[in-house]
Design a protein around this motif. Structure first.
Motif, PDB file in Angstrom:
ATOM      1  N   LEU A 238       0.816  -1.209   0.000  1.00  0.00           N
ATOM      2  CA  LEU A 238       0.000   0.000   0.000  1.00  0.00           C
ATOM      3  C   LEU A 238       0.850   1.259   0.000  1.00  0.00           C
ATOM      4  N   ARG A 239       1.938   1.259   0.752  1.00  0.00           N
ATOM      5  CA  ARG A 239       2.812   2.427   0.776  1.00  0.00           C
ATOM      6  C   ARG A 239       3.477   2.666  -0.569  1.00  0.00           C
ATOM      7  N   CYS A 241       2.417   1.692  -3.607  1.00  0.00           N
ATOM      8  CA  CYS A 241       1.515   1.883  -4.744  1.00  0.00           C
ATOM      9  C   CYS A 241       0.615   3.105  -4.608  1.00  0.00           C
ATOM     10  N   ARG A 242       0.735   3.842  -3.511  1.00  0.00           N
ATOM     11  CA  ARG A 242      -0.196   4.944  -3.272  1.00  0.00           C
ATOM     12  C   ARG A 242      -0.130   6.026  -4.341  1.00  0.00           C
ATOM     13  N   LYS A 245      -1.648   6.169  -9.447  1.00  0.00           N
ATOM     14  CA  LYS A 245      -3.075   6.349  -9.704  1.00  0.00           C
ATOM     15  C   LYS A 245      -3.502   5.900 -11.096  1.00  0.00           C
ATOM     16  N   GLU A 267      -3.603   1.253   6.288  1.00  0.00           N
ATOM     17  CA  GLU A 267      -3.322   2.295   5.303  1.00  0.00           C
ATOM     18  C   GLU A 267      -4.022   1.988   3.990  1.00  0.00           C
ATOM     19  N   GLY A 268      -4.650   2.999   3.384  1.00  0.00           N
ATOM     20  CA  GLY A 268      -5.305   2.819   2.096  1.00  0.00           C
ATOM     21  C   GLY A 268      -6.727   2.342   2.225  1.00  0.00           C
ATOM     22  N   GLN A 269      -7.294   2.201   3.460  1.00  0.00           N
ATOM     23  CA  GLN A 269      -8.621   1.666   3.608  1.00  0.00           C
ATOM     24  C   GLN A 269      -9.677   2.757   3.728  1.00  0.00           C
ATOM     25  N   SER A 295      -8.460  -2.752  -0.116  1.00  0.00           N
ATOM     26  CA  SER A 295      -7.725  -1.496   0.050  1.00  0.00           C
ATOM     27  C   SER A 295      -7.191  -0.982  -1.278  1.00  0.00           C
ATOM     28  N   LEU A 296      -6.718  -1.900  -2.139  1.00  0.00           N
ATOM     29  CA  LEU A 296      -6.176  -1.501  -3.436  1.00  0.00           C
ATOM     30  C   LEU A 296      -7.265  -0.988  -4.360  1.00  0.00           C
ATOM     31  N   THR A 298      -9.804   0.711  -3.465  1.00  0.00           N
ATOM     32  CA  THR A 298     -10.038   2.094  -3.042  1.00  0.00           C
ATOM     33  C   THR A 298      -8.880   3.001  -3.438  1.00  0.00           C
ATOM     34  N   LEU A 299      -7.658   2.496  -3.277  1.00  0.00           N
ATOM     35  CA  LEU A 299      -6.462   3.296  -3.543  1.00  0.00           C
ATOM     36  C   LEU A 299      -6.228   3.489  -5.030  1.00  0.00           C
TER      37      LEU A 299
END
Length: 317
Positions: A238-239, A241-242, A245, A267-269, A295-296, A298-299
């Motif tokens: 998550l860190r 790939c943030r 976009k 993170e990312g949720q 999470s992904l 959403t991110l």
């Protein structure tokens, strides 16, 4: 005998195993044999070489000019093997021209200046003699779009960094790059830290995954990412790939995910919804970490997430 009896005009793909690790030794790919191969198989587009000693060939320009895919597995190379003329052409010498029959339809192709190397995909797997200089010489390959580098012990992060556009040794046409190191800690993927304009696909494997994840924010054109043969945590993914976009495909292949039994990555949720108390996280072979997928989504709303042969290891936390 191989050319006379088994190879013909319609051949498009050829796999050959050499004698590099044989007690007999010796070289079977000679310049005359390659000339004959080009004449006998004018449609050959893919050549796969295994355990082959290429140190007897001064240049890759001696390979059939119709090749689009070249794979070298457990092979040895001479210095300057991938170099072609500054003009971007391969000039056959008088030996090459004389060996071709005037009646051969390939005569004009070999006696005149060829248009240069037309290989679009190059795969190098465990080639001990491959160096940064070999890598830099690929900048003259005007059609090279896909490059896979696996277990190349003499390639460094500095060597890879020099190939990023817009440098003098840049691989301007490259669109997909894969770097995988299983045997030792190379960290060549750190060479992506300066950025790489135009790179749309990236594959990271083994010990290159961690260093490569640190550089993802410097790849603005990245659309496809594959991570394989490694261990990851949800937080690491998550860190890293943030910022991606515009990513369209994210694939995990043979990845072991470490999850803390005391709590999942948060993170990312945001906006993705939380599981109700007592709700169990259902896992399957194609979706081993449902919470990470949620999470992904959403991110990275434009991205498809794929899991292939992945597993989960719980860690007490």
């Amino acid at each position: 005998m191989l050319l006379r009896q088994y190879l013909g005009h319609g051949l498009r793909s050829l796999c050959l195993c050499g004698l590099l690790f044989s007690a007999r030794g010796g070289t079977f790919l000679s310049e005359p044999w390659l000339q004959a191969l080009a004449c006998k198989c004018p449609r050959l587009s893919r050549l796969y070489l295994l355990n082959t000693d290429l140190r007897g060939l001064p240049s890759c320009c001696l390979l059939p000019p119709t090749l689009q895919v070249l794979e070298l597995h457990n092979c040895e190379l001479p210095p300057g093997f991938f170099t072609q003329n500054p003009s971007g052409t391969c000039e056959p010498d008088h030996h090459r021209a004389a060996a071709v029959s005037p009646k051969s339809p390939a005569n004009k192709q070999l006696t005149a200046s060829s248009p240069g190397i037309t290989i679009q995909t190059l795969i190098l797997d465990n080639v001990p003699s491959f160096t940064n200089q070999h890598l830099h010489s690929l900048s003259s390959w005007g059609q090279l779009a896909r490059l896979e580098l696996r277990d190349l012990t003499r390639m460094t992060a500095a060597g890879l960094r020099a190939c990023a556009p817009p440098g003098l040794q840049a691989l301007h046409h490259l669109r997909h790059l894969e770097i995988c190191t299983i045997k030792r800690q190379q960290m060549a993927a750190l060479g992506l830290g300066e950025g790489w304009a135009g790179l749309e696909g990236l594959g990271l494997g083994g010990r290159e995954v961690g260093p490569g994840l640190l550089c993802l924010s410097r790849l603005p054109d990245l659309r496809r990412l594959r991570l394989c043969d490694c261990s990851l945590t949800e937080m690491m993914v998550l860190r890293s790939c943030r910022t991606l976009k515009e990513l369209r495909t994210l694939e995990f292949r043979k990845v072991e995910f470490s999850t803390e039994s005391g709590g999942e990555a948060e993170e990312g949720q945001e906006g993705g919804g939380e599981r109700e108390e007592g709700e169990r996280e259902e896992r399957s072979d194609t979706d081993p970490v449902p919470n990470l997928r949620q999470s992904l989504v959403t991110l990275l709303p434009k991205c498809s997430v794929l899991f292939t042969e992945c597993s989960v290891a719980s860690v007490q936390g």
